[in-house]
Design a protein around this motif. Structure first.
Motif, mmCIF file in Angstrom:
data_model
loop_
_atom_site.group_PDB
_atom_site.id
_atom_site.type_symbol
_atom_site.label_atom_id
_atom_site.label_comp_id
_atom_site.label_asym_id
_atom_site.label_seq_id
_atom_site.Cartn_x
_atom_site.Cartn_y
_atom_site.Cartn_z
ATOM 1 N N LYS A 165 0.852 -1.185 0.000
ATOM 2 C CA LYS A 165 0.000 0.000 0.000
ATOM 3 C C LYS A 165 0.891 1.240 0.000
ATOM 4 O O LYS A 165 2.089 1.160 0.281
ATOM 5 N N ALA A 166 0.288 2.377 -0.289
ATOM 6 C CA ALA A 166 1.066 3.617 -0.328
ATOM 7 C C ALA A 166 1.745 3.888 1.009
ATOM 8 O O ALA A 166 2.887 4.361 1.058
ATOM 9 N N SER A 167 1.064 3.564 2.094
ATOM 10 C CA SER A 167 1.623 3.795 3.425
ATOM 11 C C SER A 167 2.786 2.854 3.745
ATOM 12 O O SER A 167 3.513 3.067 4.719
ATOM 13 N N GLU A 168 2.952 1.799 2.925
ATOM 14 C CA GLU A 168 4.007 0.808 3.182
ATOM 15 C C GLU A 168 5.194 0.950 2.240
ATOM 16 O O GLU A 168 6.128 0.145 2.279
ATOM 17 N N LYS A 176 7.752 3.048 1.954
ATOM 18 C CA LYS A 176 9.079 3.235 2.550
ATOM 19 C C LYS A 176 9.571 1.945 3.207
ATOM 20 O O LYS A 176 10.749 1.578 3.100
ATOM 21 N N TRP A 193 6.827 9.187 -7.029
ATOM 22 C CA TRP A 193 6.182 9.484 -5.745
ATOM 23 C C TRP A 193 5.594 10.890 -5.723
ATOM 24 O O TRP A 193 6.176 11.835 -6.245
ATOM 25 N N ASP A 195 0.512 10.897 -1.803
ATOM 26 C CA ASP A 195 0.176 9.496 -2.069
ATOM 27 C C ASP A 195 -0.230 8.725 -0.817
ATOM 28 O O ASP A 195 -1.134 7.892 -0.850
ATOM 29 N N GLU A 196 0.443 9.007 0.304
ATOM 30 C CA GLU A 196 0.165 8.254 1.526
ATOM 31 C C GLU A 196 -1.261 8.454 2.020
ATOM 32 O O GLU A 196 -1.791 7.622 2.740
ATOM 33 N N GLU A 197 -1.884 9.562 1.635
ATOM 34 C CA GLU A 197 -3.229 9.850 2.111
ATOM 35 C C GLU A 197 -4.304 9.308 1.177
ATOM 36 O O GLU A 197 -5.487 9.453 1.452
ATOM 37 N N ASP A 216 -6.347 3.044 -0.127
ATOM 38 C CA ASP A 216 -5.638 1.883 -0.660
ATOM 39 C C ASP A 216 -6.607 0.827 -1.179
ATOM 40 O O ASP A 216 -6.608 -0.323 -0.741
ATOM 41 N N TYR A 245 -0.496 -0.161 -4.552
ATOM 42 C CA TYR A 245 0.086 1.110 -4.978
ATOM 43 C C TYR A 245 0.739 1.012 -6.354
ATOM 44 O O TYR A 245 0.673 1.954 -7.145
#
Length: 619
Positions: A54-57, A59, A166, A170-172, A175, A179
């Motif tokens: 997912k976008a939050s994952e 990194k 990036w 994106d993180e917001e 999902d 991603y």
């Protein structure tokens, strides 16, 4: 290494090239990694780095990849910023922060725009940064042993990702999909389509402009949000900030949606772009005369006699004609003023330029279309651009090669295309907002996109044409901006066949389902056909010879298209009425609303289209 996408540590020698740095000749060569092919980057991000994260994952997944392939120490790199370059040595890697712990190499090598970056200055700067440098600011020094190939590639993948893929917002994003599928692949494809000149320059400029706007608004939004979250009071100032934040959020969402349309290869031309900086119309010739331009590579006596008999005879014209002769159709068009005529004699004409027709002129082939061929050579966005109030093109064959945009663009005014053959390369004909196309008895084929693209707010009349062997036959577009009307479309007795996808595709945003019931009556009216007085004035005379045909099994696509356009029109009307009501305007003119449905779709045949006669693409 199982995580390799290039070479192997078990084999001696590097598989990568080297680049000599510009400027300071004392700097060592670096690995040449910034020209990787599309599939190399695609495979790395899909298979090794991001997978289904997912976008939050992102990194976290990137850090896991780096732990497997990045040498933790023992390699040199050039640290580059906007103001200096300095040679450093990596002594450790902070994988979770995507940073390298570095020290200055000996001897000290630095190049900058001024002389302030001395050894002491750089040492102080590194101490301030706790000796940690973002990996994307490092270019790995070349080593022919092959030991650092994976390190150089890993750093390149991180750098390219954060520079080109990036987005700070994106993180917001929700999902709903992984991603890579939702963001990485479409942005990567767009990047390479731009590199390889497959995207019109105007669309590229619009994309960069939208991206800059979105980034600026998002920074403002974050500042507003942070100011609200840090405030404990329920003051009027905070309420104002919340309203400002909501407005910024709506603007950002609108821009993000437009960016997604351009990033998606299937929807790239749905958004399109409205700018057009073509030639201004010349208007009437200062002398007030109108000239007939005759184009022929060679003028034989027999041809001249035929022309005099059929086209240039004063008796048939009713007045004395002034004639100019040309051997190049582009030169003839460029010499035209309002009301001029260009007669093109049989021949094969190769042009390296764009036909910009800004005045009301007529281009007419003298003979059969297959005998009068105008072929476009050389790279370029456009072939024929029409902005004149009333342009007529007849009995010509247009052949396009190596193109970025379609074969004919109607930007403004009305263009009539009759008895023509169009051999396309990318898209075919584009009818833009507020423009009008009347296409009769013509044959269009070979488009890698749609044969005819119809923008909202345009008028398009297609009578007795063949549209075939394209990706899609006809693409009807609907912008996000609700104030655009649906296009006014008339399709009568066209043969739409052998297209890869659908015969006709309607692309539109998802509408609220709660207005479905209200659209039934309007849909019924649309499907049953319209009275002649309901059709646009510009096409009623063209349709006098046609009778509305009964819907048959052979032409069931006519019903589908008319039905879907009717539903779309009714839903837009409903939304418009709702907005009027919110503004305090309680009475809306239903007769005015219904004028959006100037559509007659009868007698068309759809055969051997890969996905069927009609499809709707919701976004």
């Amino acid at each position: 290494d199982s995580c390799s996408d290039y070479g192997s540590r078990d084999k001696p020698g590097t598989a990568l090239g080297r680049t000599v740095p510009d400027g300071n000749v004392l700097f060592p060569d670096i690995f040449h990694t910034d020209h990787l092919l599309f599939y190399e980057r695609f495979k790395a991000y899909q298979d090794y780095i991001l997978a289904d994260c997912k976008a939050s994952e992102v990194k976290e997944f990137t850090a896991e990849y780096l732990e497997k392939v990045l040498e933790p120490s023992g390699w040199q790199a050039v640290w580059r910023t906007n103001v200096f370059e300095v040679l450093v040595e990596v002594v450790d890697v902070d994988y979770s922060a995507l940073k390298a712990v570095v020290q200055l190499s000996e001897p000290f090598l630095c190049e900058s725009q001024d002389s302030t970056f001395t050894l002491d200055c750089m040492q102080e700067l590194l101490e301030l940064k706790e000796c940690q440098i973002p990996l994307q600011e490092l270019w790995v020094v070349y080593d022919e042993s092959g030991e650092f190939d994976q390190t150089a590639l890993a750093v390149e993948h991180v750098r390219f990702f954060y520079q080109c893929i990036w987005r700070t917002w994106d993180e917001e994003e929700e999902d709903d999909f992984d991603y890579f599928v939702r963001c990485v692949e479409p942005r990567l494809r767009l990047h390479y389509d731009i590199l390889e000149h497959r995207v019109p320059s105007g669309l590229v400029a619009d994309y960069q402009n939208l991206l800059s706007q979105c980034e600026e608004l998002y920074r403002k939004f974050l500042n507003v949000r942070n100011s609200i979250s840090s405030s404990d009071s329920d003051s009027e100032v905070e309420n104002v900030s919340m309203v400002e934040g909501l407005k910024l959020y709506e603007k950002i969402e609108h821009l993000k949606q437009k960016l997604k349309l351009i990033e998606n290869p299937l929807l790239r031309y749905v958004f399109g772009y409205q700018k057009y900086s073509g030639l201004q119309a010349k208007g009437l010739r200062p002398t007030g005369t109108k000239i007939t331009h005759v184009v022929s590579s060679t003028m034989m006596a027999s041809l001249l006699q035929s022309l005099l008999r059929d086209k240039l005879c004063p008796e048939s014209c009713g007045e004395e004609l002034e004639i100019q002769f040309h051997n190049d159709p582009l030169a003839a068009v460029n010499a035209c003023y309002e009301g001029d005529t260009v007669i093109i004699c049989p021949g094969h004409y190769v042009v390296d330029g764009v036909f910009c027709i800004a005045d009301s002129v007529e281009l007419e082939g003298y003979g059969l279309p297959d005998d009068i061929v105008i072929e476009k050579r050389g790279k370029g966005d456009n072939f024929v651009d029409c902005t004149g109030a009333n342009i007529r093109i007849s009995s010509l064959k247009l052949v396009q090669h190596d193109a970025v945009e379609g074969i004919l663009n109607v930007h403004h005014g009305k263009t009539t295309l009759e008895n023509c053959v169009l051999q396309c390369e990318t898209t075919g004909i584009t009818v833009r907002t507020s423009a009008e196309l009347l296409m009769k008895n013509s044959d269009l084929y070979g488009a890698k996109g749609a044969g005819v693209e119809i923008y909202p707010g345009s008028t398009c009349t297609l009578l007795d044409n063949g549209i075939h062997h394209c990706k899609e036959g006809i693409l009807i577009k609907n912008f996000l901006d609700e104030h655009y009307d649906i296009p006014k479309i008339t399709m009568v007795n066209n043969m739409i066949h052998n297209n890869e996808g659908y015969g006709v595709v309607l692309v539109r945003p998802t509408m609220p389902s709660d207005v479905k019931d209200a659209s039934v009556e309007r849909t019924k009216a649309c499907v049953e056909g319209f009275r002649q007085e309901e059709l646009p004035e510009c096409v009623t005379d063209e349709l006098e010879l046609y009778e509305q045909a009964e819907i048959s099994e052979q032409t069931e696509g006519n019903y589908e298209i008319a039905n879907e356009l009717g539903v779309t029109s009714a839903r837009k009307s409903q939304m418009h009425k709702k907005r009027l009501s919110e503004l305090g305007i309680t009475e809306a003119d239903d007769n005015l609303m219904s004028q959006e449905m100037f559509v007659s779709i009868v007698g068309n045949q759809f055969k051997w289209n890969g996905k069927g006669s009609f499809g709707t693409f919701l976004f």
